[in-house]
Design an enzyme around this catalytic site. Structure first.
Site, mmCIF file in Angstrom:
data_model
loop_
_atom_site.group_PDB
_atom_site.id
_atom_site.type_symbol
_atom_site.label_atom_id
_atom_site.label_comp_id
_atom_site.label_asym_id
_atom_site.label_seq_id
_atom_site.Cartn_x
_atom_site.Cartn_y
_atom_site.Cartn_z
ATOM 1 N N ARG A 177 -0.122 8.263 0.089
ATOM 2 C CA ARG A 177 -0.300 7.045 0.896
ATOM 3 C C ARG A 177 -1.502 7.111 1.865
ATOM 4 N NH1 ARG A 177 1.940 6.416 -2.736
ATOM 5 N NH2 ARG A 177 4.134 5.960 -3.094
ATOM 6 N N SER A 227 8.436 -0.408 2.510
ATOM 7 C CA SER A 227 9.014 0.753 3.196
ATOM 8 C C SER A 227 8.247 0.995 4.480
ATOM 9 C CB SER A 227 8.901 2.006 2.328
ATOM 10 O OG SER A 227 9.589 1.806 1.134
ATOM 11 N N GLU A 297 4.682 4.371 7.722
ATOM 12 C CA GLU A 297 3.722 4.188 6.626
ATOM 13 C C GLU A 297 2.877 2.949 6.941
ATOM 14 O OE1 GLU A 297 5.210 4.332 2.531
ATOM 15 O OE2 GLU A 297 3.985 2.582 2.080
HETATM 16 C C1 LIG Z 1 8.229 -5.795 -0.828
HETATM 17 C C2 LIG Z 1 7.189 -4.729 -0.734
HETATM 18 C C3 LIG Z 1 7.183 -3.673 -1.629
HETATM 19 C C4 LIG Z 1 6.234 -2.663 -1.537
HETATM 20 N N1 LIG Z 1 6.266 -1.647 -2.444
HETATM 21 C C5 LIG Z 1 5.341 -0.671 -2.379
HETATM 22 C C6 LIG Z 1 5.358 0.407 -3.318
HETATM 23 O O1 LIG Z 1 6.193 0.487 -4.192
HETATM 24 N N2 LIG Z 1 4.402 1.350 -3.186
HETATM 25 C C7 LIG Z 1 3.432 1.312 -2.230
HETATM 26 O O2 LIG Z 1 2.577 2.196 -2.192
HETATM 27 N N3 LIG Z 1 3.403 0.303 -1.342
HETATM 28 C C8 LIG Z 1 4.311 -0.683 -1.388
HETATM 29 N N4 LIG Z 1 4.280 -1.701 -0.482
HETATM 30 C C9 LIG Z 1 3.269 -1.698 0.590
HETATM 31 C C10 LIG Z 1 1.964 -2.450 0.260
HETATM 32 O O3 LIG Z 1 2.196 -3.492 -0.660
HETATM 33 C C11 LIG Z 1 0.898 -1.511 -0.296
HETATM 34 O O4 LIG Z 1 0.598 -0.475 0.612
HETATM 35 C C12 LIG Z 1 -0.410 -2.259 -0.627
HETATM 36 O O5 LIG Z 1 -1.273 -1.379 -1.279
HETATM 37 C C13 LIG Z 1 -1.107 -2.837 0.604
HETATM 38 O O6 LIG Z 1 -2.123 -3.721 0.141
HETATM 39 P P1 LIG Z 1 -2.572 -5.009 0.996
HETATM 40 O O7 LIG Z 1 -3.635 -5.697 0.230
HETATM 41 O O8 LIG Z 1 -1.406 -5.824 1.370
HETATM 42 O O9 LIG Z 1 -3.200 -4.289 2.256
HETATM 43 P P2 LIG Z 1 -3.084 -4.730 3.779
HETATM 44 O O10 LIG Z 1 -1.686 -4.524 4.250
HETATM 45 O O11 LIG Z 1 -3.683 -6.070 3.985
HETATM 46 O O12 LIG Z 1 -4.030 -3.641 4.446
HETATM 47 C C14 LIG Z 1 -3.687 -2.261 4.450
HETATM 48 C C15 LIG Z 1 -4.945 -1.489 4.871
HETATM 49 O O13 LIG Z 1 -5.897 -1.573 3.816
HETATM 50 C C16 LIG Z 1 -7.160 -1.985 4.341
HETATM 51 N N5 LIG Z 1 -7.862 -2.742 3.298
HETATM 52 C C17 LIG Z 1 -7.431 -3.859 2.660
HETATM 53 N N6 LIG Z 1 -8.365 -4.255 1.772
HETATM 54 C C18 LIG Z 1 -9.385 -3.365 1.846
HETATM 55 C C19 LIG Z 1 -10.653 -3.245 1.190
HETATM 56 N N7 LIG Z 1 -11.059 -4.116 0.258
HETATM 57 N N8 LIG Z 1 -11.448 -2.212 1.519
HETATM 58 C C20 LIG Z 1 -11.072 -1.315 2.477
HETATM 59 N N9 LIG Z 1 -9.911 -1.394 3.147
HETATM 60 C C21 LIG Z 1 -9.070 -2.402 2.832
HETATM 61 C C22 LIG Z 1 -6.805 -2.846 5.547
HETATM 62 O O14 LIG Z 1 -7.870 -2.905 6.456
HETATM 63 C C23 LIG Z 1 -5.608 -2.100 6.113
HETATM 64 O O15 LIG Z 1 -6.036 -1.067 6.955
HETATM 65 C C24 LIG Z 1 5.226 -2.717 -0.532
HETATM 66 C C25 LIG Z 1 5.221 -3.797 0.371
HETATM 67 C C26 LIG Z 1 6.188 -4.783 0.270
HETATM 68 C C27 LIG Z 1 6.142 -5.908 1.234
#
Ligand SMILES: Cc1cc2nc3c(=O)[nH]c(=O)nc-3n(C[C@H](O)[C@H](O)[C@H](O)COP(=O)(O)OP(=O)(O)OC[C@H]3O[C@@H](n4cnc5c(N)ncnc54)[C@H](O)[C@@H]3O)c2cc1C
Length: 305
Positions: A177, A227, A297
């Protein structure tokens, strides 16, 4: 009230005015449905615009924050000062031989479905992760035994000087992560995944099975950030929270999910303050009962009201 007219005017000379907003409410752009206003909110449509914004922000000493789908973020109620960049316009996905290229604003779920359509195996694990490709690389997202690290060949990023460069998977130091993307200040533009030829029916069966598992265990009917805590060595965060009797515990509109104790859901128009208070309450209770520190996380960004 802060006057952003000057900043707005300068930015409108480097990015299309239609893609600049001021005082944009971020809860409308986060999966958690949390977050106050961004001073300046940009949705660029070309890589050159992103490069120009990075160079501008550096030169003018204005902070900027990237937002993916906000599914791993809690944006505080006071919002974010400076510039917020949303890369949702970069959502193209393509395949050449066994390589799938996805732009950073594309949903990782869409990339997984595209791979299925092309009979390519490797991205099944990502079929229910509600983030963007950029957010998935940043977090080295993973599920059910797979993670981005297993399939990423390389990424195209804009570095902290505004230059477009290639980073191999090794360069990004992906581990549980985490990556070195925040440290380096990279903006992911594209991810190139190395997949393997597979059979449509077999890939689909795996995705259907993972979707069933997710839907039966996770409270997908409410906004959340997934999570909340990392897996503590030797334990499961959800089990510790459940055994602490915290399921259903509510502060304001935020609730420890009754379906999956590792999730905190935004049940009823929660504020970020309520959500964060509940996270702290859970950490304190688990520490008292089991002497285990739960490490978050999910990231918390922005300012208090
Ligand atoms: C219902 C649910 C289930 C989930 N299941 C999982 C799972 O099974 N496994 C898992 O790992 N995660 C899971 N997650 C967490 C989440 O979906 C992941 O961590 C996902 O990768 C986050 O992506 P995001 O686009 O929403 O990032 P955001 O939450 O918008 O941002 C997270 C970080 O990434 C940075 N970021 C975003 N885009 C870029 C870019 N283009 N370049 C550089 N930095 C960037 C942001 O600045 C921020 O610091 C879950 C979340 C939910 C709500």
């Amino acid at each position: 009230m802060t006057d952003y007219t000057q900043l707005y005017n300068k930015l409108s000379s480097i990015i299309d005015k239609n893609n600049i907003k001021t005082n944009e409410l971020l809860k409308n752009h986060t999966y958690t449905k949390l977050g106050g206003k961004a001073d300046i909110f940009l949705t660029p449509t070309t890589y050159e615009e992103v490069q120009a914004v990075v160079k501008f922000a550096k030169q003018e000493n204005v902070p900027f924050t990237l937002l993916g789908n906000g599914s791993n973020l809690i944006v505080k109620d006071g919002g974010i000062r400076g510039i917020v960049i949303l890369l949702k316009n970069f959502n193209r996905i393509s395949v050449e031989e066994n390589f799938l290229t996805a732009q950073s604003g594309a949903a990782i779920i869409a990339a997984s479905q595209y791979a299925l359509k092309e009979n390519l195996t490797g991205l099944e694990f990502a079929c229910g992760i509600p983030g963007t490709v950029g957010g998935a690389l940043f977090m080295n997202a993973g599920a059910y035994g797979g993670e981005i690290k297993d399939v990423l060949a390389h990424a195209i990023v804009i570095d902290c000087n505004g230059e477009i460069v290639k980073r191999t998977a090794e360069d990004l130091e992906l581990s549980y992560r985490t990556s070195n993307i925040p440290e380096k200040g990279d903006i992911v533009l594209e991810a190139i995944f190395k997949l393997r030829p597979g059979k449509y029916e077999e890939i689909k069966a795996v995705m259907d099975d993972l979707t069933f598992k997710r839907e039966s265990k996770q409270p997908l009917e409410y906004p959340s950030c997934g999570s909340v805590f990392k897996r503590p060595p030797g334990y499961f965060a959800g089990k510790l929270i459940q055994d602490s009797g915290l399921q259903g515990k509510q502060i304001g509109g935020a609730q420890v999910s009754t379906k999956h104790a590792g999730f905190i859901v935004n049940k009823d128009n929660a504020t970020a303050e309520e959500y964060i208070s509940l996270i702290k309450y859970v950490q304190k209770t688990v520490k008292e009962k089991f002497n285990v520190e739960l490490e978050r996380e999910v990231k918390i960004i922005g300012e208090d009201l």
